[in-house]
Design an enzyme around this catalytic site. Structure first.
Site, PDB file in Angstrom:
ATOM      1  CB  CYS A 122      -0.935   0.018   1.207  1.00  0.00           C
ATOM      2  SG  CYS A 122      -1.989  -1.430   1.321  1.00  0.00           S
TER       3      CYS A 122
ATOM      4  CG  HIS B 278      -6.551   1.333   0.155  1.00  0.00           C
ATOM      5  ND1 HIS B 278      -5.404   1.865  -0.398  1.00  0.00           N
ATOM      6  CD2 HIS B 278      -6.120   0.458   1.115  1.00  0.00           C
ATOM      7  CE1 HIS B 278      -4.343   1.349   0.193  1.00  0.00           C
ATOM      8  NE2 HIS B 278      -4.749   0.491   1.114  1.00  0.00           N
TER       9      HIS B 278
ATOM     10  CB  CYS C 266      -0.011   0.977   7.593  1.00  0.00           C
ATOM     11  SG  CYS C 266      -1.769   0.852   7.219  1.00  0.00           S
TER      12      CYS C 266
END
Length: 415
Positions: free
Chosen positions: A99, A361, A391
């Site tokens: 990510c 996301h 994160c």
């Protein structure tokens, strides 16, 4: 063209942001699902360069994040760059830090400028989670008698903790238990994320960030232009509160409603040295003041931003009291809540325009997207310093500090 910055505000090796753009974020199998990740990346890069008034021929290197590379073809970052009109001679590197890939790309681009290796670099990230294939892992050896196993590429390579053999959402549950964050708190945070995102959309604050995307609707039919984040249009607070836990049946608190959604999108930033910004008379939106990574046990990745953020602020030569606004990627509502608690952040100064819970996301995109959104927040709210952190699976996180330089609109007046 905007007036150039004065030479007393920039040092030759300062890393300057001179152009940004992101696509709208599309839902899973939604409005942008007909476009590949590399096509979305090209759209974002092309728009960022155009807004920066930087000729693609001047770009020296491209770092671009992408996590789910299966079936995209060789060198996704290069595909995105060439699709944006960047010359064949430009070096391109695809970055996968899960990510945090998009943010790590910006960090690597910054390092190359600080070291004097480059003066103009494009960085960002892209993902089309809608187009990730499913795998037949045994097919290579020959599919013989019996049933075959199909593996979901998105789950396998993007959403699964390989060290503990469970989904990312289980890590969210561990975090909620450890920091005693209730289902009600997570739902309230998610609702706030949607409300802030909808408010930003309705007041045209996202127009500064977004490049509209034209999507074909089929042979003989007119194409449509997507210019809004798709997830914001599906908000239903009452329904959100009734959703069942997704990862822990008994006593679970993480749901599809208070977690980020599977999405498609891309974001890009054009970075130049202070020396080159002065030479070309470019409009400097912001300077990158510092950045840092951190890591801990894989299942504890949710709180690693609380380790990376102080390191980045220290490297920027700042104190936390000087930071005006924060963006912490909302992989889950509990991520924002836990890091807010650990760092003692003012909720009004965290994710002021919503976040991944409401917007979506797209894995490789999000690290760059939150930087673009943070610049929009600093611009709208007249802030000077902002910190973004995200994160990543495996226990890591990245953080980056921005100093906003101008309140003037970049690029075209329509923005």
């Amino acid at each position: 063209m905007a007036p150039p910055v004065s030479d007393d505000s920039l040092q030759p090796r300062d890393v300057c942001v001179v152009g940004v753009a992101r696509t709208p974020i599309g839902d899973f199998l939604g409005s942008l699902s007909s476009l590949t990740a590399t096509r979305l990346g090209s759209i974002a890069i092309q728009a960022a360069l155009k807004r920066a008034h930087v000729d693609p021929a001047l770009v020296e290197e491209v770092f671009f994040g992408n996590v789910l590379t299966a079936n995209l073809g060789q060198a996704p970052a290069r595909q995105a760059a060439l699709g944006a009109g960047i010359p064949y001679s430009v070096i391109c590197t695809t970055i996968n830090k899960v990510c945090a890939a998009g943010m790590k790309s910006v960090m690597l681009a910054s390092q190359s400028i600080q070291l004097g290796l480059n003066d103009i670099v494009v960085a960002g990230g892209m993902e089309s989670m809608s187009n990730v294939p499913k795998y037949l892992p045994d097919a290579r050896r020959g599919s013989r008698l019996g049933h075959d196993t199909v593996v979901d590429g998105m789950m396998k390579d993007g959403l699964w903790d390989v060290y503990n053999d469970f989904g990312m959402g289980v890590c969210g549950e561990i975090c909620a238990d450890q920091y005693r964050i209730t289902r009600e708190e997570q739902d309230a945070y998610a609702i706030q994320s949607f409300e802030r995102g909808i408010a930003a959309q309705n007041t045209q604050l996202f127009a500064w960030e977004i490049v509209p995307v034209e999507v074909s609707t089929g042979r003989g039919r007119p194409s449509v232009v997507i210019d809004k984040d798709e997830g914001l249009g599906k908000f239903d607070a009452a329904k959100l509160k009734k959703l069942r836990p997704s990862f822990k049946e008994d006593g679970g608190s993480v749901t599809a409603g208070n977690a980020s959604s599977i999405s498609d999108g891309a974001a890009a930033l054009v970075l130049v040295s202070g020396e080159k910004a002065l030479e070309l008379g470019l409009h400097v939106i912001a300077k990158i003041r510092g950045y840092a990574d951190a890591a801990q046990a894989p299942e504890l990745f949710t709180t690693t931003p609380a380790l990376a953020i102080p390191k980045a602020i220290k490297r920027a030569g700042l104190d936390a009291s000087q930071v005006d606004y924060y963006e912490i990627n909302e992989a889950f509502s509990v991520v924002a809540l836990a890091n807010q608690k650990l760092l003692g952040l003012d909720p009004e100064r965290l994710n002021a325009h919503g976040g991944a819970v409401s917007l979506g996301h797209p894995l490789g995109c999000s690290g760059a997207r939150i930087l673009v959104t943070l610049l929009g927040v600093l611009r709208a709210k007249k802030g000077k310093y902002g910190v973004a952190s995200i994160c990543n699976g495996g226990g890591g996180a990245s953080a980056l500090v921005l100093e906003f330089m101008s309140e003037k609109t970049i690029g075209y007046s329509a923005l």
